[in-house]
Design a protein around this motif. Structure first.
Motif, PDB file in Angstrom:
ATOM      1  N   ASP A  55      59.065  57.853  22.414  1.00  0.00           N
ATOM      2  CA  ASP A  55      58.520  58.224  21.015  1.00  0.00           C
ATOM      3  C   ASP A  55      57.702  57.826  20.203  1.00  0.00           C
ATOM      4  O   ASP A  55      56.863  59.445  19.584  1.00  0.00           O
ATOM      5  CB  ASP A  55      59.639  57.639  19.531  1.00  0.00           C
ATOM      6  N   ASN A  56      57.141  56.877  20.007  1.00  0.00           N
ATOM      7  CA  ASN A  56      55.467  56.651  20.035  1.00  0.00           C
ATOM      8  C   ASN A  56      54.618  57.016  20.557  1.00  0.00           C
ATOM      9  O   ASN A  56      53.505  57.875  19.935  1.00  0.00           O
ATOM     10  CB  ASN A  56      55.341  54.884  20.475  1.00  0.00           C
TER      11      ASN A  56
ATOM     12  N   ARG B 127      55.056  60.637  21.422  1.00  0.00           N
ATOM     13  CA  ARG B 127      54.960  62.021  20.700  1.00  0.00           C
ATOM     14  C   ARG B 127      54.609  61.922  19.660  1.00  0.00           C
ATOM     15  O   ARG B 127      53.860  62.655  19.132  1.00  0.00           O
ATOM     16  CB  ARG B 127      56.470  62.296  20.699  1.00  0.00           C
ATOM     17  N   GLU B 128      54.774  60.883  18.671  1.00  0.00           N
ATOM     18  CA  GLU B 128      53.978  60.565  17.421  1.00  0.00           C
ATOM     19  C   GLU B 128      52.648  60.826  17.070  1.00  0.00           C
ATOM     20  O   GLU B 128      52.322  61.658  16.502  1.00  0.00           O
ATOM     21  CB  GLU B 128      55.108  59.573  16.255  1.00  0.00           C
ATOM     22  N   VAL B 129      52.175  59.601  18.434  1.00  0.00           N
ATOM     23  CA  VAL B 129      51.027  60.064  18.528  1.00  0.00           C
ATOM     24  C   VAL B 129      49.882  61.389  18.755  1.00  0.00           C
ATOM     25  O   VAL B 129      49.024  61.497  17.984  1.00  0.00           O
ATOM     26  CB  VAL B 129      50.224  58.994  18.899  1.00  0.00           C
TER      27      VAL B 129
ATOM     28  N   MET C  95      51.669  64.076  17.643  1.00  0.00           N
ATOM     29  CA  MET C  95      51.098  65.271  17.080  1.00  0.00           C
ATOM     30  C   MET C  95      50.073  65.333  15.830  1.00  0.00           C
ATOM     31  O   MET C  95      50.053  65.713  15.268  1.00  0.00           O
ATOM     32  CB  MET C  95      52.890  64.985  16.564  1.00  0.00           C
ATOM     33  N   LEU C  96      49.846  64.337  16.191  1.00  0.00           N
ATOM     34  CA  LEU C  96      48.817  64.034  15.146  1.00  0.00           C
ATOM     35  C   LEU C  96      47.387  64.617  15.315  1.00  0.00           C
ATOM     36  O   LEU C  96      46.205  64.167  14.769  1.00  0.00           O
ATOM     37  CB  LEU C  96      48.184  62.672  14.574  1.00  0.00           C
TER      38      LEU C  96
ATOM     39  N   ILE D 273      51.673  54.695  13.555  1.00  0.00           N
ATOM     40  CA  ILE D 273      51.335  56.471  13.125  1.00  0.00           C
ATOM     41  C   ILE D 273      51.063  56.316  11.451  1.00  0.00           C
ATOM     42  O   ILE D 273      49.809  57.674  11.409  1.00  0.00           O
ATOM     43  CB  ILE D 273      53.012  57.421  13.249  1.00  0.00           C
ATOM     44  N   ASN D 274      51.119  55.523  10.213  1.00  0.00           N
ATOM     45  CA  ASN D 274      51.119  55.646   9.199  1.00  0.00           C
ATOM     46  C   ASN D 274      49.825  55.365   9.161  1.00  0.00           C
ATOM     47  O   ASN D 274      49.008  56.259   8.303  1.00  0.00           O
ATOM     48  CB  ASN D 274      52.129  54.619   8.059  1.00  0.00           C
TER      49      ASN D 274
ATOM     50  N   LYS E 243      47.703  58.215  10.913  1.00  0.00           N
ATOM     51  CA  LYS E 243      47.309  59.743  10.322  1.00  0.00           C
ATOM     52  C   LYS E 243      46.586  59.592   8.988  1.00  0.00           C
ATOM     53  O   LYS E 243      45.689  60.126   9.165  1.00  0.00           O
ATOM     54  CB  LYS E 243      48.697  59.842   9.999  1.00  0.00           C
TER      55      LYS E 243
END
Length: 191
Positions: free
Chosen positions: A5-6, A8-10, A12-13, A181-182, A185
């Protein structure tokens, strides 16, 4: 990066590369293949003095785009990797430390300049980037070494014609191998 999941999130940045550390002594070591590997960024495998055959096996298993070498790997070692794209890391504290790059000119795709510290990387400490004014090599480099959420102005102020990117790692983590992630970002938006 180890958590699907991490990852995927990274991804997407909008980053360009994502690292997977294969050094067993690292708290960020990838011990098993994550359920998800990024599809839209370059995958970088990080190794420290690993057997070349093992590097080639992992490069194939993880479809690695780059091999990042953080140990004492010699130019002869790099020849054994036979055509893989290489990022060679160097620990830097003084202008004299830049001399160690010379035997690698023309052998690797990029250099990575990191802080000379207790460990081969991931120390979370910066070095004096002014030292890099003395770098006159032809190989492009990535800037590393303790870059954190409060360093946007410092990164913006750093200019070198051979610098093509920055490495964000330990100071953007919740725990080793898990990115915040925050923080990432916000940093990328400000940059």
């Amino acid at each position: 990066m180890r958590d699907a999941d991490n990852i995927r999130e990274v991804e997407m940045l909008g980053i360009d590369m994502m690292g997977f550390i294969f050094w067993p002594k690292s708290s960020r070591c990838v011990s098993q293949r994550p359920d998800y590997l990024p599809k839209h960024v370059k995958r970088v495998g990080v190794f420290v003095d690993e057997d070349p055959e093992q590097v080639k096996r992992l490069a194939a298993d993880y479809c690695l785009d780059y091999i990042q070498l953080h140990g004492q790997e010699s130019p002869a070692y790099i020849f054994q990797l036979g055509g893989l794209h290489i990022i060679k890391a160097f620990n830097i504290a003084t202008v004299e430390d830049l001399q160690q790059t010379q035997p690698y000119e023309g052998l690797v795709d990029y250099f990575l300049f990191d802080t000379k510290g207790k460990s081969v990387g991931g120390n979370g400490e910066k070095f004096n980037w002014d030292v890099l004014d003395a770098y006159q090599g032809s190989t492009h480099f990535l800037l590393s070494g303790g870059i954190g959420p409060d360093d946007v102005a410092n990164v913006k102020a750093f200019h070198h014609p051979k610098c093509i990117g920055i490495d964000l790692n330990s100071r953007f983590e919740v725990t080793p191998g898990l990115k915040d992630i925050n923080k990432l970002k916000r940093f990328l938006e400000q940059l």
